[in-house]
Design a protein around this motif. Structure first.
Motif, mmCIF file in Angstrom:
data_model
loop_
_atom_site.group_PDB
_atom_site.id
_atom_site.type_symbol
_atom_site.label_atom_id
_atom_site.label_comp_id
_atom_site.label_asym_id
_atom_site.label_seq_id
_atom_site.Cartn_x
_atom_site.Cartn_y
_atom_site.Cartn_z
ATOM 1 N N ASP A 184 29.007 97.551 98.114
ATOM 2 C CA ASP A 184 29.361 97.700 96.696
ATOM 3 C C ASP A 184 30.862 97.892 96.481
ATOM 4 O O ASP A 184 31.288 98.079 95.339
ATOM 5 N N GLU A 187 32.807 95.327 94.001
ATOM 6 C CA GLU A 187 32.467 95.522 92.590
ATOM 7 C C GLU A 187 33.045 96.833 92.062
ATOM 8 O O GLU A 187 33.592 96.879 90.949
ATOM 9 N N SER A 188 32.945 97.897 92.856
ATOM 10 C CA SER A 188 33.481 99.190 92.438
ATOM 11 C C SER A 188 35.000 99.129 92.289
ATOM 12 O O SER A 188 35.566 99.700 91.346
ATOM 13 N N TYR A 189 35.647 98.424 93.191
ATOM 14 C CA TYR A 189 37.107 98.294 93.124
ATOM 15 C C TYR A 189 37.533 97.539 91.870
ATOM 16 O O TYR A 189 38.483 97.930 91.186
ATOM 17 N N LEU A 206 35.963 97.361 89.035
ATOM 18 C CA LEU A 206 35.766 98.217 87.865
ATOM 19 C C LEU A 206 36.873 99.250 87.737
ATOM 20 O O LEU A 206 37.305 99.589 86.633
ATOM 21 N N ARG A 207 37.361 99.755 88.873
ATOM 22 C CA ARG A 207 38.390 100.792 88.832
ATOM 23 C C ARG A 207 39.754 100.243 88.437
ATOM 24 O O ARG A 207 40.474 100.856 87.644
ATOM 25 N N TYR A 253 32.658 104.620 98.664
ATOM 26 C CA TYR A 253 31.854 103.473 98.262
ATOM 27 C C TYR A 253 31.077 102.940 99.465
ATOM 28 O O TYR A 253 31.610 102.873 100.578
ATOM 29 N N SER A 281 36.251 104.117 102.754
ATOM 30 C CA SER A 281 34.934 103.503 102.668
ATOM 31 C C SER A 281 34.746 102.434 103.733
ATOM 32 O O SER A 281 33.634 102.213 104.211
ATOM 33 N N GLU A 317 40.183 105.743 98.565
ATOM 34 C CA GLU A 317 38.805 105.363 98.283
ATOM 35 C C GLU A 317 38.380 104.110 99.059
ATOM 36 O O GLU A 317 37.355 104.119 99.740
#
Length: 542
Positions: A182, A185-187, A189-190, A178, A211, A207
């Motif tokens: 971002d 936000e990505s975390y 969602l996961r 990532y 990152s 991840e």
């Protein structure tokens, strides 16, 4: 070795001049073959190997491309430039081995690599396009037009594509899932779809940490007077300090950044930052973070991101714990339900059937009319079918025989419309009793759903049963339904209690359950289970 031997023999003129080229090709292809084998067998080192494999592509593909251009006499002077990319090979090896020892220059090196790779790809394309202009008919100002057109195209491509290319290099080559801006936000969602601690650990350690260029981290959970190590990455378990003593020495309610001397005295030489995992006034654990590139310090922006991630992680852990408790309730409820079904089956068999048989045998022959015998046989068949639905007796012979018998019974009941096809190769492997029973029930429910609601003409039970895994698909050619984004709550909202029961049974035994369906395209139920899902391994009968 083979390449070096061929070159040496050609040097002494014991082999034709082409031997050196062949030896060089053997060396490259042989190395590539070993890397491919290593990539398949050593999953934990795939990220480092990916760097080397991409180095091969970058070193050889532009060279091959320019070599072709030179061989076709489109641009003969470009042939020597094909060798300029070969140093990428040793550079890729050294970078893969020593990248985490670069210290403060790794982040800068990563950016430099992305730019260098882009220039190699773009430069190769520009040279090929330039060579293509050589085959065009000659006209005044052709060279100027070629230069301007190529420059304009390269500029537009760079402006529009370079950010995406840089991101692709970070993900595929450098192993940075990532971008920092971002990552939160990505975390979020996961973790909304992760209801297992193993999934949460994978997201954090494989991840989030890469990152943010964090090389050492550990997450400790409070468990009374002891602590549970949820995960430790880049350090050994022995290097993790006892949580109670660590909490006494630091303020557990706030983030605490440790300098090397302070870390040595309180928690060991590797800890640089500690972040509590709190929910309300409750402290769930603490997150210990160590080496961080590029300069081994944590900026205010990075700390703010980590604190947000820690808060979300605390909520995720509570949700996971509640999901585990619900699963225990589901398991107990399903087990109680199956015990009740077994009790009813025994009652019907031992009392109802036996009593009916006793009445039948005690009657005088004159009382056994044709109508009575027909009604008695019908009652006997229906009662035995009920018993089998409550507790399939064929499971005592194994899952394969039980499923095959299920398909035969459903075909008999439906008179072949729909036709149930059973196509699982025979095996005598036995699985844990609970696993066999739940999988049988899931397949049974899937077939019942297809027969009642799908308007299917054909139902297939396919897959394989091995000593390691169970993979079964129930496929029908019925009307189907929209299964996109479907979850457990969706089953309840749509009152699809059969699907909900299948999903719950799969979760009880740790199996993967997936529904693939679309309007007018039929439905496929995917069920996957492995020995790692159960503490009791399967066995083969003697």
């Amino acid at each position: 070795l083979l390449g070096g031997l061929a070159a040496l023999l050609q040097w002494f003129e014991l082999l034709p001049k082409v031997a050196y080229v062949l030896g060089f090709g053997v060396a490259l292809l042989g190395s590539l073959a070993f890397l491919a084998i290593h990539y398949v067998r050593r999953k934990d080192e795939r990220q480092r190997l990916a760097v080397i494999l991409y180095s091969f592509a970058l070193a050889l593909l532009p060279s091959a491309l320019l070599g072709i251009v030179s061989a076709l006499n489109l641009a003969p002077r470009l042939g020597g430039m094909a060798l300029l990319t070969l140093p990428i090979l040793p550079a890729g090896y050294f970078y893969a081995i020593y990248r985490h020892q670069f210290g403060g220059v790794e982040l800068r090196t990563n950016r430099l690599i992305a730019r260098f790779v882009y220039l190699i790809v773009l430069g190769s394309g520009v040279l090929v396009v330039g060579a293509a202009f050589a085959v065009l008919p000659t006209f005044p100002g052709r060279n100027i037009v070629a230069v301007l057109a190529t420059s304009l195209a390269a500029t537009l491509i760079t402006l529009t594509m370079y950010p995406r290319f840089e991101r692709w290099v970070e993900i595929r080559i450098l192993g940075i899932p990532y971008p920092p801006e971002d990552i939160l936000e990505s975390y979020l969602l996961r973790i909304t779809t992760s209801l297992r601690k193993s999934s949460l650990v994978h997201i954090l350690s494989k991840e989030v940490m890469p990152s943010l260029l964090i090389r050492q981290s550990a997450l400790l959970l409070t468990k009374g007077s002891n602590n549970e190590i949820l995960y430790a990455d880049g350090i050994s378990d022995e290097a993790i300090p006892p949580l109670p003593s660590f909490l006494e020495q630091t303020d557990a309610s706030s983030t605490h950044q440790l300098h090397p001397r302070e870390a040595e005295a309180e928690s060991g030489p590797w800890v640089r930052l500690s972040i509590p995992l709190t929910l309300g006034e409750q402290t769930l654990g603490i997150w210990l973070l160590g080496k961080h590139d590029p300069d081994d310090t944590y900026t205010g922006r990075t700390i703010a991101i980590l604190e947000n991630i820690a808060r979300q992680t605390a909520m995720a852990l509570v949700n996971i714990e509640q999901a585990e408790q619900l699963q225990l309730f589901y398991r107990a409820d399903i087990q109680r339900h199956e015990e009740e079904r077994s009790r009813l089956a025994r009652t019907l068999h031992d009392e109802i059937l036996n009593q009916a048989a006793l009445i039948y045998t005690s009657l005088e022959p004159s009382a056994l009319t044709e109508k009575f015998e027909r009604e008695y046989r019908l009652l006997d068949q229906q009662t035995r079918r009920m018993i089998n639905n409550l507790r399939p007796a064929t499971l005592q012979w194994g899952l394969h025989i039980a499923l095959e018998n299920l398909a035969d019974e459903l075909n008999e009941r439906s008179n072949g419309s729909p036709f149930i096809e059973f196509a699982i190769p025979y095996t005598d492997v036995r699985y844990p009793p609970e696993c066999e029973e739940q999988i049988y029930r899931i397949v049974q429910q899937a077939c019942e759903n297809a027969m009642r609601h799908a308007r299917a003409s054909r139902i297939q039970i396919v897959g394989s049963l091995t000593a390691i895994t169970i993979g079964i698909q129930v496929i029908d050619d019925g009307i189907g339904f929209d299964a996109k984004g479907i979850r457990l709550t969706s089953f309840m909202e749509r009152r699809q209690y059969g699907l909900m029961g299948m999903y719950e049974r799969a979760r009880v035994i740790g199996a993967e359950f997936e529904i693939e369906s679309a309007d007018d395209q039929g439905t496929t139920i995917h069920l996957r289970w492995s020995t790692t899902s159960s503490p009791n391994p399967p066995s083969s009968p003697m």
